[in-house]
Design an enzyme around this catalytic site. Structure first.
Site, short mmCIF file in Angstrom:
data_model
loop_
_atom_site.label_atom_id
_atom_site.label_comp_id
_atom_site.label_asym_id
_atom_site.label_seq_id
_atom_site.Cartn_x
_atom_site.Cartn_y
_atom_site.Cartn_z
N LYS A 221 14.35 18.12 2.74
CA LYS A 221 14.61 16.73 3.09
C LYS A 221 13.84 16.29 4.33
CE LYS A 221 18.71 15.37 0.65
NZ LYS A 221 20.06 14.79 0.72
N ARG A 255 22.75 22.38 -2.92
CA ARG A 255 21.87 21.74 -3.89
C ARG A 255 20.42 22.01 -3.48
NH1 ARG A 255 19.29 16.74 -4.55
NH2 ARG A 255 19.22 16.00 -6.71
#
Length: 286
Positions: A221, A255
């Site tokens: 991210k 995740r």
């Protein structure tokens, strides 16, 4: 006890959720699993490497070409049915904020709805409750789907995360979602700047203390990239460091894009914590 689909997971059992993007414009793989066969190959590999959950997404999280609910269903529902047929024991999750998509994928065999945009469509939890599916309750800071944060501010980011996610979780249970199938997610990057996401990570024990299982979506991210000043393809080490810290601080579900590497990280942390025996222990015993 966390119960998803046919699977039950113990309190200290780390769980990997493997990302399978059914989009032509994913920020990470640029559409590598948009077609069915590459996507099914990805599922097979992820399961072999230790993923218990497959998370199917039909819309890129960030800004981009408009995708209708009908197109999102076309990208996900049939694929969910095929994964269910080929991998009957795997937990199937679908990343969507739309109740229409939730209805279609649950009817096709999905076990879990990953509502990454924080309940923006209140009918989505109703769908999960009607089908007895699980749901991920995420903090997105009130952001609209597929938007990026701009000068967002919180008096106390973790207080806001706790307020929103626990309220969404209790609402989901009131709508029929099994309590043992509800997870909360701090929503790294969603409605947050990098400092917010870093603070949310170091304060994960506050989320774990609620009693709801905590899911973290950290993989490659922007907060990792900005912290280390690295482009998307050079964020694995930062992601794995954040994963190890999150595991130590109480997260349970992860995740991820890189399943095998994450499995090793989580197994090592679990063994240090005393929740897992070493795979082998010969040193000093011969």
């Amino acid at each position: 006890m966390l119960r998803l689909g046919r699977r039950e997971f113990g309190e200290h059992e780390p769980v990997i959720m493997a990302i399978v993007n059914r989009t032509p414009d994913s920020f990470y793989d640029q559409g590598a699993t948009f077609a069915d066969e590459p996507a099914l190959t990805r599922v097979e590999r992820a399961v072999a490497e230790g993923a218990a959950i497959i998370d199917v997404g039909g819309v890129k999280a960030g800004p981009g070409e408009e995708v209708s609910a009908e197109e999102e269903v076309r990208r996900t529902a049939g694929f969910v049915a095929e994964v269910r047929r080929r991998f009957p024991e795997v937990v199937i999750s679908v990343d969507t904020w739309r109740h229409e998509v939730g209805e279609a994928v649950c009817a096709s065999g999905a076990d879990l709805i990953n509502d990454a945009w924080g309940g923006v469509d209140p009918r989505l939890a109703e769908v999960a409750g009607r089908y007895g599916a699980g749901i991920v309750c995420t903090h997105a800071g009130g952001a609209r789907p597929r938007t990026r944060p701009h000068r967002v501010a919180y008096e106390d980011v973790m207080a806001d995360i706790l307020r929103v996610t626990t309220a969404l979780a209790e609402r989901a249970v009131s709508l029929g979602v099994p309590r043992e199938s509800v997870l909360i997610d701090p929503g790294h990057d969603f409605g947050k700047n990098t400092r917010h996401s870093l603070e949310a990570t170091r304060r994960l024990p506050e989320m774990a203390a609620t009693g709801w299982p905590v899911l973290v979506s950290l993989s490659n991210k922007d907060f990792v990239g900005e912290t280390l000043d690295r482009p998307v393809k050079e964020r694995l080490l930062g992601t794995l460091a954040t994963t190890a810290v999150s595991a130590w601080l109480g997260a349970q579900v992860y995740r991820v894009h890189e399943v095998a590497e994450t499995r090793q990280i989580l197994d090592m942390v679990a063994s240090i914590a005393g929740w897992r025996e070493p795979a082998v222990a010969r040193r000093g015993l011969a």
